[in-house]
Design a protein around this motif. Sequence first.
Motif, PDB file in Angstrom:
ATOM      1  N   ILE A 103     -38.239  36.003   8.741  1.00  0.00           N
ATOM      2  CA  ILE A 103     -38.329  35.592  10.078  1.00  0.00           C
ATOM      3  C   ILE A 103     -39.420  36.366  11.039  1.00  0.00           C
ATOM      4  N   ILE A 104     -40.661  35.722  11.332  1.00  0.00           N
ATOM      5  CA  ILE A 104     -41.380  36.452  12.132  1.00  0.00           C
ATOM      6  C   ILE A 104     -41.821  35.596  13.197  1.00  0.00           C
ATOM      7  N   PHE A 105     -42.407  36.083  14.351  1.00  0.00           N
ATOM      8  CA  PHE A 105     -43.005  35.596  15.589  1.00  0.00           C
ATOM      9  C   PHE A 105     -44.710  35.378  15.566  1.00  0.00           C
ATOM     10  N   ARG A 106     -45.140  34.412  16.363  1.00  0.00           N
ATOM     11  CA  ARG A 106     -46.489  34.574  16.491  1.00  0.00           C
ATOM     12  C   ARG A 106     -46.614  34.041  17.970  1.00  0.00           C
ATOM     13  N   LEU A 107     -47.903  34.041  18.563  1.00  0.00           N
ATOM     14  CA  LEU A 107     -48.300  34.049  19.885  1.00  0.00           C
ATOM     15  C   LEU A 107     -49.394  32.579  19.734  1.00  0.00           C
ATOM     16  N   ILE A 108     -48.847  31.691  20.753  1.00  0.00           N
ATOM     17  CA  ILE A 108     -49.923  30.603  21.074  1.00  0.00           C
ATOM     18  C   ILE A 108     -49.976  30.301  22.488  1.00  0.00           C
ATOM     19  N   ASN A 109     -50.914  29.702  22.867  1.00  0.00           N
ATOM     20  CA  ASN A 109     -51.233  29.277  24.164  1.00  0.00           C
ATOM     21  C   ASN A 109     -50.124  28.101  24.618  1.00  0.00           C
ATOM     22  N   PRO A 111     -49.597  25.997  27.752  1.00  0.00           N
ATOM     23  CA  PRO A 111     -50.091  24.785  28.233  1.00  0.00           C
ATOM     24  C   PRO A 111     -50.647  24.051  27.071  1.00  0.00           C
ATOM     25  N   ALA A 112     -51.571  24.702  26.415  1.00  0.00           N
ATOM     26  CA  ALA A 112     -52.269  23.943  25.365  1.00  0.00           C
ATOM     27  C   ALA A 112     -51.502  23.197  24.187  1.00  0.00           C
ATOM     28  N   ASN A 113     -50.036  23.640  24.172  1.00  0.00           N
ATOM     29  CA  ASN A 113     -49.327  23.295  22.993  1.00  0.00           C
ATOM     30  C   ASN A 113     -48.193  22.787  23.427  1.00  0.00           C
ATOM     31  N   ARG A 114     -47.923  22.253  24.668  1.00  0.00           N
ATOM     32  CA  ARG A 114     -46.756  21.398  24.894  1.00  0.00           C
ATOM     33  C   ARG A 114     -46.246  20.356  24.036  1.00  0.00           C
ATOM     34  N   THR A 115     -47.101  19.545  23.555  1.00  0.00           N
ATOM     35  CA  THR A 115     -46.625  18.613  22.464  1.00  0.00           C
ATOM     36  C   THR A 115     -46.050  19.230  21.276  1.00  0.00           C
ATOM     37  N   LEU A 116     -46.895  20.203  20.802  1.00  0.00           N
ATOM     38  CA  LEU A 116     -46.522  20.680  19.626  1.00  0.00           C
ATOM     39  C   LEU A 116     -45.240  21.598  19.822  1.00  0.00           C
ATOM     40  N   LEU A 117     -44.642  22.094  20.714  1.00  0.00           N
ATOM     41  CA  LEU A 117     -43.752  22.920  21.127  1.00  0.00           C
ATOM     42  C   LEU A 117     -42.555  22.149  21.225  1.00  0.00           C
ATOM     43  N   THR A 118     -42.602  21.026  21.459  1.00  0.00           N
ATOM     44  CA  THR A 118     -41.309  20.026  21.666  1.00  0.00           C
ATOM     45  C   THR A 118     -40.586  19.969  20.040  1.00  0.00           C
ATOM     46  N   ASP A 119     -41.437  20.449  19.202  1.00  0.00           N
ATOM     47  CA  ASP A 119     -40.841  20.248  17.745  1.00  0.00           C
ATOM     48  C   ASP A 119     -40.575  21.648  17.078  1.00  0.00           C
ATOM     49  N   LEU A 120     -40.772  22.750  17.909  1.00  0.00           N
ATOM     50  CA  LEU A 120     -40.524  24.014  17.582  1.00  0.00           C
ATOM     51  C   LEU A 120     -39.469  24.694  18.331  1.00  0.00           C
ATOM     52  N   PRO A 121     -38.761  25.730  17.758  1.00  0.00           N
ATOM     53  CA  PRO A 121     -38.167  26.548  18.535  1.00  0.00           C
ATOM     54  C   PRO A 121     -39.071  27.658  19.258  1.00  0.00           C
ATOM     55  N   HIS A 122     -38.914  27.878  20.328  1.00  0.00           N
ATOM     56  CA  HIS A 122     -40.067  28.891  20.932  1.00  0.00           C
ATOM     57  C   HIS A 122     -39.270  29.469  22.233  1.00  0.00           C
ATOM     58  N   ILE A 123     -39.979  30.581  22.715  1.00  0.00           N
ATOM     59  CA  ILE A 123     -39.448  31.490  23.864  1.00  0.00           C
ATOM     60  C   ILE A 123     -40.972  31.373  24.700  1.00  0.00           C
ATOM     61  N   LEU A 165     -33.137  33.695  15.877  1.00  0.00           N
ATOM     62  CA  LEU A 165     -34.761  33.691  15.243  1.00  0.00           C
ATOM     63  C   LEU A 165     -35.442  34.708  16.157  1.00  0.00           C
ATOM     64  N   TYR A 166     -35.077  34.884  17.247  1.00  0.00           N
ATOM     65  CA  TYR A 166     -35.923  36.075  17.984  1.00  0.00           C
ATOM     66  C   TYR A 166     -35.428  37.532  17.337  1.00  0.00           C
TER      67      TYR A 166
END
Length: 321
Positions: A103-109, A111-123, A165-166
Amino acid sequence: MVYEQFQKAVKESLEERFGSGYSLTLQSITKNNGLTLDGICISRPQEHTAPAIYLQTFYDTYKKGKTFPQVVDEIMELYQTQHLPDDNFIEELHSESPLTDRIIFRLINEPANRTLLTDLPHISLPDLDLSLIFCLSLNKKDDQLLTAIIHNSHQKLWNLSTEDLYQYAKLNTPDLFPAKITSLMEVIKEIARKSSDTEIKEEDWSCLFDPSPLSPPMYVLTNPYGVHGAACLLYEGILKDFADRMEGDLIILPSSIHEVLLIPHSNHISYEELAETVFSINQEEVPQEDRLSNHIYHYSRSKNHLSVAFTSSFPIGTMNP
């Protein structure tokens, strides 16, 4: 032929060429930063994965004069050179036992990914316009990096909290993708060495990229693979150690999701001018799905804290591809 007709014609032509042993579907696939790409997925019954070949580029070449049969030939050639992940990849991804050491992490923007993030565990990261997401790193051989984004369904299957996960990713990511800091001049030299046999002299580069004593030195922070290296910003101690070496605060330019630029802080540097430069480069040089941010970041050495130093008026989500 308009784009929608082109997609259907490609599908029909490929179905005719491949025959009944293949299944072809047209799909719209959401990528980073809200980018949606139209692709054709080609699979066979015994295969568990189907590569997606994106069609917009082929349509552009068709509009510029390439014949339709030539375009279809190129798509077939591209498909035949695709390297599909083996069955172990799929089994590991859907296993009920989580591969906690992958398990690894990545960085994304964010505000530009609000829809995508609804289906992803994120911080969501405080004081930044970024969000940390999670992936499985399943293969790093033969110059291929096979990773898969962890969705809410995986998290539920594995019964892991986002904090779980984190904590795993916090250990694994620096180990699997160690940070690498190189001067921008050295990076440019290396690129030039690989692309040309012309001998490059030190004084040639110094006059081009260091025209005056006021020009700040720049350093590239990424990982050895140059893939999703912006995540190195979150490695424990990486910014602090570098700031200690520079004996001061740092300015961070988010050049892409694959790397960031580090600049020793100076009162002579204009944040507004840097933000304009970052926006211009994002617009002209960086593919939309690879953009990280238009904002400028600041790392405080005394506080050991990373924050937005200058807020651009052009968020990533408003950018044109």
